[in-house]
Write an enzyme that holds these catalytic residues in place. Sequence first.
Site, short mmCIF file in Angstrom:
data_model
loop_
_atom_site.label_atom_id
_atom_site.label_comp_id
_atom_site.label_asym_id
_atom_site.label_seq_id
_atom_site.Cartn_x
_atom_site.Cartn_y
_atom_site.Cartn_z
CD GLU A 52 115.93 7.54 89.41
OE1 GLU A 52 114.85 7.12 88.94
OE2 GLU A 52 117.01 7.40 88.83
N GLY A 100 109.45 9.86 94.13
CA GLY A 100 108.56 10.97 93.78
C GLY A 100 107.41 11.01 94.77
CB CYS A 102 81.71 19.15 78.91
SG CYS A 102 80.65 20.46 79.50
CD GLU A 103 86.02 14.05 78.13
OE1 GLU A 103 85.97 12.99 77.54
OE2 GLU A 103 86.17 15.15 77.57
CE1 TYR A 131 98.82 6.81 85.27
CE2 TYR A 131 98.47 8.52 86.89
CZ TYR A 131 99.16 8.02 85.81
OH TYR A 131 100.21 8.74 85.30
NE ARG A 137 98.24 9.74 90.82
CZ ARG A 137 97.84 8.76 91.60
NH1 ARG A 137 96.87 8.95 92.46
NH2 ARG A 137 98.43 7.59 91.55
CE1 TYR A 161 104.59 11.68 88.83
CE2 TYR A 161 103.91 10.43 90.76
CZ TYR A 161 104.88 10.78 89.85
OH TYR A 161 106.13 10.25 89.94
N GLY A 177 109.32 4.68 93.19
CA GLY A 177 108.20 3.75 93.26
C GLY A 177 107.78 3.33 94.65
C1 LIG Z 1 108.40 8.70 87.76
C2 LIG Z 1 109.76 8.23 88.05
C3 LIG Z 1 110.19 8.09 89.38
C4 LIG Z 1 109.30 8.34 90.56
O1 LIG Z 1 108.27 7.41 90.73
P1 LIG Z 1 107.37 7.47 92.06
O2 LIG Z 1 106.42 6.34 91.92
O3 LIG Z 1 106.68 8.79 92.07
O4 LIG Z 1 108.29 7.32 93.22
C5 LIG Z 1 111.50 7.70 89.59
N1 LIG Z 1 112.35 7.44 88.57
C6 LIG Z 1 111.97 7.57 87.28
C7 LIG Z 1 112.95 7.31 86.21
C8 LIG Z 1 110.67 7.96 86.98
O5 LIG Z 1 110.29 8.06 85.71
#
Ligand SMILES: *Cc1c(COP(=O)(O)O)cnc(C)c1O
Length: 404
Positions: free
Chosen positions: A263, A265, A332-333, A306, A302, A360, A222
């Site tokens: 974690e 991403g 077409c949207e 979002y 996205r 993403y 996150g």
């Molecule tokens: C999606 C996800 C992440 C990564 O989130 P980011 O915002 O991309 O850093 C980490 N842990 C879990 C369990 C997730 O589902």
Amino acid sequence: MPAHLSNEQLIQTAKEFGTPLYVYHAEKIKEQYQKLTNGFSILNTKFFYASKALTNINILRYIKEIGCNVDCSSINEVRLALHAGFEPQSILYTSNGIAFSEIEEAVTAGVHINIDSLSNLEKFGKKYGHSYPVGIRIRPNIMAGGNLKISTGHEGSKFGIPVEQLNKIEEIVKANNIFIRTLHIHTGSDIKDADVFVKGIEVLFELIPHFPELEVIDLGGGFKVPYIPGEKETDINLLAQKIKETFDNHPIAGGKKFQLWFEPGKFLVSECGYLVAQVTVLKETAGAIFAAVDSGLNHLIRPMMYDAYHHINNISNPTGKLKSFTVTGNICETDTFAANRELTEIREGDYLAFLNAGAYGFEMASNYNSRFKPAEVLIRDSKAKLIRRRDDMNDLLKNQIELG
Ligand SMILES: *Cc1c(COP(=O)(O)O)cnc(C)c1O
């Protein structure tokens, strides 16, 4: 927004491989990873790349090469990680809502697992007892992240076992003598504020005394990266400092040497990626000048899913006069990438680069409207290599069964 691949480099790559095209810059991933490892060097920390952001096998291998572990959201991501060459102990499977058979496969593979429901925890306990250390995902009831759609730790969220069900967790753990090694929370995406992580830790502190075999605190992902010019990314050094203080000052946790897991991403791969598309049609109307590109929400969902902001550079005319354009796709949207945005003048045939497309982006692409998914290119040491060919008609037909 400063782009770390030059306009010339992006145009040249688009000309060589065609558009729409996802272009990733390997060294940017490494730069982001080093920010994390440098910032958190004051703590015992491990990083697991949340691979759902971008799973191209070459990206996974690059992640492995720079020394990062991998977090998976499905058993297929676990299989991909194994295929990419990760050791089982470098793989973490944090799932939600899955069939117990996927947990069994993950145990057979020998990877780390975070369990997200009482139901699966009980099945796990009955089958494995104390034999396989495991983590539990807690829902801390904290609101965090850029917006509700990407917030996962609040009271209405499906993710994790609600913290108020601690008694039930304990019952199951005791009855089956489960080895709880990890407590996990992941509260959302786009979290700028270090205090949200601190709040999460404070919720976990209440739980720590209940799990005497605990070794790992997993705070999920996150971390925020800038999407809009002027936005700041999460201050990693400050965050690490605050987390360290929170642990040090706590009477129970302070004495124990927990390993900290994250974690990330987006933080690792968002900025490394560009979607390069070509302008197909300009349409002047009373309300807007529409610039349509040879892509759409089928390739980058996205903005529509979002309300995400993706910065757009007209890389074919970077010094042109500023004018207001509404950039759309060809689907077409309604697939608006940007409404009435000031951009350097767009002409038909220009190449536009959509920034922050690494996380993403391709991963959420579909074949809607029977359009082909884009090709993907990895630029490393200034060399561009194709890492996924563009779809063709065979891809649209390959799983269909044509009845007589
Ligand atoms: C999606 C996800 C992440 C990564 O989130 P980011 O915002 O991309 O850093 C980490 N842990 C879990 C369990 C997730 O589902």
